[in-house]
Design a protein around this motif. Structure first.
Motif, PDB file in Angstrom:
ATOM      1  N   ALA A 182       0.916  -1.239   0.230  1.00  0.00           N
ATOM      2  CA  ALA A 182      -0.015  -0.113  -0.262  1.00  0.00           C
ATOM      3  C   ALA A 182       0.716   1.135   0.362  1.00  0.00           C
ATOM      4  CB  ALA A 182      -0.701  -0.097   1.181  1.00  0.00           C
ATOM      5  N   SER A 183       0.739   1.796  -0.374  1.00  0.00           N
ATOM      6  CA  SER A 183       1.182   3.560  -0.474  1.00  0.00           C
ATOM      7  C   SER A 183       0.567   4.607   0.175  1.00  0.00           C
ATOM      8  CB  SER A 183       0.880   3.750  -1.711  1.00  0.00           C
ATOM      9  OG  SER A 183       1.376   4.840  -1.884  1.00  0.00           O
ATOM     10  N   VAL A 184       0.777   5.183   1.328  1.00  0.00           N
ATOM     11  CA  VAL A 184       0.188   6.011   2.174  1.00  0.00           C
ATOM     12  C   VAL A 184       0.900   7.450   2.389  1.00  0.00           C
ATOM     13  CG1 VAL A 184      -0.433   6.367   4.387  1.00  0.00           C
ATOM     14  CG2 VAL A 184      -0.081   4.055   3.379  1.00  0.00           C
ATOM     15  N   VAL A 185      -0.260   8.544   2.076  1.00  0.00           N
ATOM     16  CA  VAL A 185       0.701  10.238   1.929  1.00  0.00           C
ATOM     17  C   VAL A 185       0.124  10.831   3.259  1.00  0.00           C
ATOM     18  CG1 VAL A 185      -0.110  12.216   1.421  1.00  0.00           C
ATOM     19  CG2 VAL A 185       0.238  10.039  -0.425  1.00  0.00           C
ATOM     20  N   VAL A 186       1.033  11.008   4.141  1.00  0.00           N
ATOM     21  CA  VAL A 186       0.862  11.635   5.266  1.00  0.00           C
ATOM     22  C   VAL A 186       1.079  13.484   5.470  1.00  0.00           C
ATOM     23  CG1 VAL A 186       1.144  11.579   7.994  1.00  0.00           C
ATOM     24  CG2 VAL A 186       1.286   9.300   6.753  1.00  0.00           C
ATOM     25  N   THR A 187       0.585  13.690   5.722  1.00  0.00           N
ATOM     26  CA  THR A 187       0.678  15.761   5.938  1.00  0.00           C
ATOM     27  C   THR A 187       1.365  15.368   7.543  1.00  0.00           C
ATOM     28  OG1 THR A 187      -1.334  15.714   6.567  1.00  0.00           O
ATOM     29  CG2 THR A 187      -0.577  16.111   4.338  1.00  0.00           C
ATOM     30  N   ARG A 211       4.640  11.923  11.931  1.00  0.00           N
ATOM     31  CA  ARG A 211       5.533  11.013  12.053  1.00  0.00           C
ATOM     32  C   ARG A 211       5.412  10.045  12.170  1.00  0.00           C
ATOM     33  NH1 ARG A 211       8.431  15.679  13.521  1.00  0.00           N
ATOM     34  NH2 ARG A 211       9.388  15.433  14.960  1.00  0.00           N
ATOM     35  N   ALA A 212       4.320   9.419  13.938  1.00  0.00           N
ATOM     36  CA  ALA A 212       4.774   8.340  13.815  1.00  0.00           C
ATOM     37  C   ALA A 212       3.396   7.324  14.195  1.00  0.00           C
ATOM     38  CB  ALA A 212       4.108   9.061  16.056  1.00  0.00           C
ATOM     39  N   VAL A 213       2.733   8.409  12.689  1.00  0.00           N
ATOM     40  CA  VAL A 213       1.737   7.915  11.816  1.00  0.00           C
ATOM     41  C   VAL A 213       2.782   7.056  10.540  1.00  0.00           C
ATOM     42  CG1 VAL A 213      -0.111   7.856  10.109  1.00  0.00           C
ATOM     43  CG2 VAL A 213      -0.449   9.110  12.453  1.00  0.00           C
ATOM     44  N   ALA A 214       3.541   7.697  10.014  1.00  0.00           N
ATOM     45  CA  ALA A 214       4.063   7.671   9.065  1.00  0.00           C
ATOM     46  C   ALA A 214       4.709   6.511   9.166  1.00  0.00           C
ATOM     47  CB  ALA A 214       4.712   9.235   8.617  1.00  0.00           C
ATOM     48  N   LYS A 215       5.723   6.310  10.580  1.00  0.00           N
ATOM     49  CA  LYS A 215       6.451   5.374  10.737  1.00  0.00           C
ATOM     50  C   LYS A 215       5.540   4.163  11.201  1.00  0.00           C
ATOM     51  CE  LYS A 215      10.118   6.422  14.206  1.00  0.00           C
ATOM     52  NZ  LYS A 215      10.457   6.512  15.414  1.00  0.00           N
ATOM     53  N   ALA A 216       4.416   3.857  11.789  1.00  0.00           N
ATOM     54  CA  ALA A 216       3.454   2.704  12.167  1.00  0.00           C
ATOM     55  C   ALA A 216       3.879   2.378  11.216  1.00  0.00           C
ATOM     56  CB  ALA A 216       2.380   3.437  12.616  1.00  0.00           C
ATOM     57  N   CYS A 217       3.326   2.914   9.770  1.00  0.00           N
ATOM     58  CA  CYS A 217       2.745   2.439   8.234  1.00  0.00           C
ATOM     59  C   CYS A 217       3.860   1.917   7.786  1.00  0.00           C
ATOM     60  CB  CYS A 217       1.908   3.833   7.692  1.00  0.00           C
ATOM     61  SG  CYS A 217       0.645   4.290   7.972  1.00  0.00           S
ATOM     62  N   TYR A 218       4.878   2.387   7.419  1.00  0.00           N
ATOM     63  CA  TYR A 218       5.929   1.691   7.608  1.00  0.00           C
ATOM     64  C   TYR A 218       6.388   0.347   7.833  1.00  0.00           C
ATOM     65  CZ  TYR A 218      11.007   0.737   5.923  1.00  0.00           C
ATOM     66  OH  TYR A 218      12.256   0.677   5.465  1.00  0.00           O
ATOM     67  N   VAL A 219       6.853   0.205   9.092  1.00  0.00           N
ATOM     68  CA  VAL A 219       6.402  -0.928   9.625  1.00  0.00           C
ATOM     69  C   VAL A 219       5.401  -1.887   9.536  1.00  0.00           C
ATOM     70  CG1 VAL A 219       6.825  -1.499  12.228  1.00  0.00           C
ATOM     71  CG2 VAL A 219       7.832   0.376  11.724  1.00  0.00           C
ATOM     72  N   ARG A 220       4.549  -1.322   9.073  1.00  0.00           N
ATOM     73  CA  ARG A 220       3.391  -2.430   8.412  1.00  0.00           C
ATOM     74  C   ARG A 220       3.518  -2.723   7.143  1.00  0.00           C
ATOM     75  NH1 ARG A 220       2.582  -0.240  13.664  1.00  0.00           N
ATOM     76  NH2 ARG A 220       1.723  -1.452  15.396  1.00  0.00           N
ATOM     77  N   GLY A 221       4.526  -2.179   6.645  1.00  0.00           N
ATOM     78  CA  GLY A 221       4.913  -2.640   5.318  1.00  0.00           C
ATOM     79  C   GLY A 221       4.240  -1.647   4.073  1.00  0.00           C
ATOM     80  N   ALA A 222       3.599  -0.511   4.701  1.00  0.00           N
ATOM     81  CA  ALA A 222       3.442   0.662   4.360  1.00  0.00           C
ATOM     82  C   ALA A 222       4.365   1.096   3.039  1.00  0.00           C
ATOM     83  CB  ALA A 222       2.761   1.250   3.885  1.00  0.00           C
ATOM     84  N   GLU A 256      -1.688  10.961  -6.014  1.00  0.00           N
ATOM     85  CA  GLU A 256      -1.831  10.567  -7.896  1.00  0.00           C
ATOM     86  C   GLU A 256      -1.891   8.954  -7.402  1.00  0.00           C
ATOM     87  OE1 GLU A 256      -3.157  11.843 -10.717  1.00  0.00           O
ATOM     88  OE2 GLU A 256      -2.970  13.935  -9.897  1.00  0.00           O
ATOM     89  N   ASP A 257      -0.922   8.186  -6.624  1.00  0.00           N
ATOM     90  CA  ASP A 257      -0.468   6.619  -6.422  1.00  0.00           C
ATOM     91  C   ASP A 257      -0.907   6.211  -5.328  1.00  0.00           C
ATOM     92  OD1 ASP A 257       0.266   6.680  -9.861  1.00  0.00           O
ATOM     93  OD2 ASP A 257       2.307   7.819  -8.267  1.00  0.00           O
ATOM     94  N   ALA A 258      -1.574   7.350  -4.447  1.00  0.00           N
ATOM     95  CA  ALA A 258      -1.803   6.403  -2.702  1.00  0.00           C
ATOM     96  C   ALA A 258      -3.124   5.877  -3.058  1.00  0.00           C
ATOM     97  CB  ALA A 258      -2.004   8.036  -2.127  1.00  0.00           C
ATOM     98  N   ASP A 259      -3.150   5.123  -2.239  1.00  0.00           N
ATOM     99  CA  ASP A 259      -4.204   4.647  -1.367  1.00  0.00           C
ATOM    100  C   ASP A 259      -4.668   4.601  -0.425  1.00  0.00           C
ATOM    101  OD1 ASP A 259      -3.889   1.880  -3.060  1.00  0.00           O
ATOM    102  OD2 ASP A 259      -1.177   1.059  -2.949  1.00  0.00           O
ATOM    103  N   ALA A 260      -3.678   5.526  -0.007  1.00  0.00           N
ATOM    104  CA  ALA A 260      -4.430   6.027   1.962  1.00  0.00           C
ATOM    105  C   ALA A 260      -3.545   7.865   1.508  1.00  0.00           C
ATOM    106  CB  ALA A 260      -4.975   5.769   2.829  1.00  0.00           C
ATOM    107  N   MET A 261      -4.766   8.525   2.270  1.00  0.00           N
ATOM    108  CA  MET A 261      -4.502   9.517   2.823  1.00  0.00           C
ATOM    109  C   MET A 261      -4.355   9.771   4.628  1.00  0.00           C
ATOM    110  SD  MET A 261      -3.766  12.935   3.239  1.00  0.00           S
ATOM    111  CE  MET A 261      -5.693  13.672   2.332  1.00  0.00           C
TER     112      MET A 261
END
Length: 390
Positions: A182-187, A211-222, A256-261
């Motif tokens: 999955a591709s996740v965009v975080v502001t 940043r905590a959300v971005a890191k958590a999404c990365y750790v879960r494979g995004a 443009e290429d995201a699965d979630a924001m």
């Protein structure tokens, strides 16, 4: 992040082995149990006693009749992940060729054969890292599913990655990956509007939550894109912005290429015409403020099917009022869910929040890292439900 994870830590003969003690401490601070494995060359740089002290476990310095490699990394072995940090060019090449002449390379071959996750953090001089054979070995081993933590190229050296980068990749390798692919965009964080070349209008957001959300999404494979006015981070592709307009433009492009924001940023509600020159002090000044576009409304209009998570910050401290405001935003923009919190948590490591969905609201109190994990899991559930409904 690594609670309950067993990490076998392989140490090889790079000068970066001097960082092993602190890395072992950091892995343990994040919840891991660590056992060290060392080559002869590594023992010439850092003493096994130091690694034993840092891990509070005996260190494997040779493979004996006790078949330590199998005990650690074999079928049903102790380790959940085998981390080699630092890894020399010599070690990477040997792993690619299944050469087992050190405790570390023997554990690596065993782990790869037993399907135990392997993470490698190279460290060497940059010309060695650029050697075609080393690059080919990295490509070969990467093709087997091994995670490489990219080194920092500085001063003619491929320096070992930061502890944060290594810990994130160990957590990603050892844990479940419900956001795999999955591709996740975080502001994240605050935006700033220039008054003149010196002064700005901004707010108190620190960006810790985003940043905590971005890191958590990365750790879960995004694959994560982080849009913020903040530091480079090892777990996301950073799009550096300052103003609300820049954040909107960068977020629009990333989606443009995201699965979630996830819209965790505290975006300025107003902007102002910037003076080309510094405004002199000591005089009365009136600023004409103009409202900025609502980012989630703009993104929703352009991407009507994109799952979006919103944040709603209030100052009343009244839970019912917070839920009501969150639901208003949720319904207006068609959001997946909204995280409602009180402004008093800005800049702090701990938070209190409500995860507000269409039908219910769940309370959370704890660290922002923990809330980031809850949000990432909820995103995975939303994307899973969307995939099932297709």
């Amino acid at each position: 992040m690594l609670e309950g994870v067993n990490v076998a830590l392989g140490v090889t003969g790079s000068i970066a082995a001097v960082k092993t003690v602190e890395l072992a401490h950091e892995l343990r601070r994040r919840g891991a149990t660590v056992r060290g494995v060392m080559t002869d060359s590594a023992q010439g740089i850092v003493h096994p006693w130091a690694v034993e002290f840092a891990t509070e476990n005996d260190v494997v310095t040779e493979i004996t009749g006790s078949v330590e490699h199998v005990d650690l990394c074999g079928y049903d072995g102790w380790a959940d992940v085998f981390l080699i940090a630092p890894a020399t060019a010599n070690t990477v090449g040997k792993i690619a060729g299944a050469v087992d002449d050190t405790p570390v390379t023997t554990c690596a071959t065993t782990a790869l054969g037993a399907d135990t996750p392997v993470v490698i953090a190279p460290a060497m001089h940059e010309p060695m890292y650029d050697h075609p054979g080393v690059l080919e070995a990295i490509d070969t081993v990467s093709g087997w599913g091994v995670e490489f933590v990219d080194p920092r190229l500085e001063e003619g050296k491929a320096k070992i990655a930061s502890e944060e980068a290594i810990v994130c990749d160990v957590a990603r390798a050892a844990g479940d990956r419900p956001l795999e692919g999955a591709s996740v965009v975080v502001t994240s964080g605050a935006t700033s509007e220039s008054i003149d070349p010196v002064r700005i209008i901004t707010n108190r957001s620190s960006g810790k939550m985003g940043r905590a959300v971005a890191k958590a999404c990365y750790v879960r494979g995004a694959d994560v894109t982080l849009v913020h006015d903040g530091p480079e981070v090892p777990y996301a592709d950073v799009r550096d912005v300052e103003s609300a307009a820049e954040m909107l433009a960068a977020t629009r492009a990333a989606c443009e290429d995201a699965d979630a924001m996830v819209s965790a940023a505290a975006i300025g509600d107003y902007t102002v015409a910037e003076s080309d020159e510094k405004i002199r002090s000591g005089q009365e000044l009136t600023l004409d403020l103009e409202p900025t576009p609502k980012l989630i409304d703009e993104i929703r209009a352009e991407f009507p099917e994109l799952p979006i998570v919103g944040f709603k910050t209030e100052t009343s401290g009244d839970e019912e009022a917070m839920i009501e405001q969150a639901r208003t935003t949720l319904e207006r923009a068609g959001l997946a869910f909204v995280v409602a919190n009180d402004a008093s948590v800005m800049g702090k490591d701990r938070t209190r929040a409500l995860l507000v969905h269409a039908g219910d609201a769940a309370r959370y109190e704890g660290t922002k890292a923990g809330l980031g994990g809850e949000i990432a899991e909820s995103i995975a559930a939303v994307l899973g439900a969307d995939e099932t409904s297709k």
